[in-house]
Design a protein around this motif. Sequence first.
Motif, PDB file in Angstrom:
ATOM      1  N   LEU A 129      13.121  11.222  12.313  1.00  0.00           N
ATOM      2  CA  LEU A 129      12.760  12.633  12.407  1.00  0.00           C
ATOM      3  C   LEU A 129      11.323  12.778  12.880  1.00  0.00           C
ATOM      4  N   CYS A 130      11.102  13.665  13.808  1.00  0.00           N
ATOM      5  CA  CYS A 130       9.760  13.895  14.347  1.00  0.00           C
ATOM      6  C   CYS A 130       9.021  14.886  13.460  1.00  0.00           C
ATOM      7  N   ALA A 131       8.740  14.450  12.246  1.00  0.00           N
ATOM      8  CA  ALA A 131       8.024  15.286  11.284  1.00  0.00           C
ATOM      9  C   ALA A 131       7.138  14.387  10.438  1.00  0.00           C
ATOM     10  N   GLU A 132       6.068  14.931   9.937  1.00  0.00           N
ATOM     11  CA  GLU A 132       5.143  14.187   9.084  1.00  0.00           C
ATOM     12  C   GLU A 132       5.417  14.555   7.618  1.00  0.00           C
ATOM     13  N   PHE A 133       6.149  13.691   6.921  1.00  0.00           N
ATOM     14  CA  PHE A 133       6.473  13.918   5.515  1.00  0.00           C
ATOM     15  C   PHE A 133       5.382  13.351   4.606  1.00  0.00           C
ATOM     16  N   CYS A 134       4.503  12.494   5.163  1.00  0.00           N
ATOM     17  CA  CYS A 134       3.395  11.928   4.399  1.00  0.00           C
ATOM     18  C   CYS A 134       2.291  11.519   5.374  1.00  0.00           C
ATOM     19  N   GLN A 135       1.078  11.330   4.831  1.00  0.00           N
ATOM     20  CA  GLN A 135      -0.035  10.870   5.655  1.00  0.00           C
ATOM     21  C   GLN A 135      -0.574   9.530   5.159  1.00  0.00           C
ATOM     22  N   THR A 136      -0.561   9.309   3.835  1.00  0.00           N
ATOM     23  CA  THR A 136      -1.014   8.050   3.253  1.00  0.00           C
ATOM     24  C   THR A 136      -0.025   7.635   2.172  1.00  0.00           C
ATOM     25  N   ASP A 137      -0.144   6.401   1.712  1.00  0.00           N
ATOM     26  CA  ASP A 137       0.737   5.901   0.662  1.00  0.00           C
ATOM     27  C   ASP A 137       0.638   6.735  -0.615  1.00  0.00           C
ATOM     28  N   SER A 138      -0.520   7.317  -0.870  1.00  0.00           N
ATOM     29  CA  SER A 138      -0.691   8.111  -2.089  1.00  0.00           C
ATOM     30  C   SER A 138       0.151   9.391  -2.072  1.00  0.00           C
ATOM     31  N   ASP A 139       0.654   9.782  -0.912  1.00  0.00           N
ATOM     32  CA  ASP A 139       1.541  10.946  -0.815  1.00  0.00           C
ATOM     33  C   ASP A 139       2.963  10.614  -1.263  1.00  0.00           C
TER      34      ASP A 139
ATOM     35  N   ASP B  84      -3.180   6.772  17.479  1.00  0.00           N
ATOM     36  CA  ASP B  84      -4.548   6.305  17.619  1.00  0.00           C
ATOM     37  C   ASP B  84      -5.384   6.791  16.441  1.00  0.00           C
ATOM     38  N   THR B  85      -5.194   8.045  16.016  1.00  0.00           N
ATOM     39  CA  THR B  85      -5.911   8.596  14.873  1.00  0.00           C
ATOM     40  C   THR B  85      -5.480   7.912  13.591  1.00  0.00           C
ATOM     41  N   ALA B  86      -4.178   7.676  13.435  1.00  0.00           N
ATOM     42  CA  ALA B  86      -3.677   7.029  12.223  1.00  0.00           C
ATOM     43  C   ALA B  86      -4.232   5.623  12.098  1.00  0.00           C
ATOM     44  N   SER B  87      -4.281   4.862  13.180  1.00  0.00           N
ATOM     45  CA  SER B  87      -4.802   3.497  13.094  1.00  0.00           C
ATOM     46  C   SER B  87      -6.303   3.515  12.856  1.00  0.00           C
ATOM     47  N   ALA B  88      -7.016   4.505  13.374  1.00  0.00           N
ATOM     48  CA  ALA B  88      -8.453   4.615  13.123  1.00  0.00           C
ATOM     49  C   ALA B  88      -8.707   4.920  11.653  1.00  0.00           C
ATOM     50  N   ASP B  89      -7.898   5.791  11.050  1.00  0.00           N
ATOM     51  CA  ASP B  89      -8.043   6.103   9.630  1.00  0.00           C
ATOM     52  C   ASP B  89      -7.831   4.853   8.788  1.00  0.00           C
ATOM     53  N   GLU B  90      -6.815   4.049   9.115  1.00  0.00           N
ATOM     54  CA  GLU B  90      -6.552   2.839   8.355  1.00  0.00           C
ATOM     55  C   GLU B  90      -7.700   1.858   8.516  1.00  0.00           C
ATOM     56  N   ALA B  91      -8.266   1.762   9.719  1.00  0.00           N
ATOM     57  CA  ALA B  91      -9.379   0.847   9.953  1.00  0.00           C
ATOM     58  C   ALA B  91     -10.600   1.274   9.153  1.00  0.00           C
ATOM     59  N   ASP B  92     -10.792   2.560   8.972  1.00  0.00           N
ATOM     60  CA  ASP B  92     -11.917   3.069   8.195  1.00  0.00           C
ATOM     61  C   ASP B  92     -11.680   2.960   6.701  1.00  0.00           C
ATOM     62  N   GLY B  93     -10.492   2.570   6.290  1.00  0.00           N
ATOM     63  CA  GLY B  93     -10.185   2.454   4.873  1.00  0.00           C
ATOM     64  C   GLY B  93      -9.887   3.794   4.232  1.00  0.00           C
ATOM     65  N   CYS B  94      -9.493   4.794   4.998  1.00  0.00           N
ATOM     66  CA  CYS B  94      -9.233   6.125   4.457  1.00  0.00           C
ATOM     67  C   CYS B  94      -7.866   6.228   3.787  1.00  0.00           C
ATOM     68  N   SER B  95      -6.976   5.267   4.026  1.00  0.00           N
ATOM     69  CA  SER B  95      -5.653   5.363   3.437  1.00  0.00           C
ATOM     70  C   SER B  95      -5.622   4.625   2.109  1.00  0.00           C
ATOM     71  N   THR B  96      -4.835   5.138   1.175  1.00  0.00           N
ATOM     72  CA  THR B  96      -4.653   4.479  -0.105  1.00  0.00           C
ATOM     73  C   THR B  96      -3.446   3.582   0.035  1.00  0.00           C
TER      74      THR B  96
END
Length: 124
Positions: free
Chosen positions: A49-59, A22-34
């Motif tokens: 894998l249940c791990a976060e290796f990145c948060q946005t495409d810029s990572d 829900d947070t990830a889709s809200a960030d994308e809707a706000d334009g916070c992701s590159t």
Amino acid sequence: MERHWSVVCVLVVALCAYLHFDTASADEADGCSTAKPGRCPRRKWGAGLCAEFCQTDSDCPNEQKCCSNGCGHQCMEPNAVKHGRCPKPQRTHMCAEFCVHDGQCPEKQKCCRTTCGKACTDPK
């Protein structure tokens, strides 16, 4: 008593996953992701894998995108997205998936839905 705790653990994991997506889709809707061009590949059955290796495409390096693997996020090669829009689905008697994404189609054709599957089609 053991069963009770396993149910509680499953519910906590499900809640965390819901809040994360829900947070990830809200960030994308706000334009916070590159966003880089292309689309994340379709997830295969099961979870990654249940791990976060990145948060946005810029990572991610080069053209890779930050995509869901079913449990976490990791950098992946994107599927190509060609310009244009798919026409209204064409009637076909053959039910088959001739393509999954635009990058599998020749020249300017896009991978579009038919009335019974997907096929490479000239865009509008």
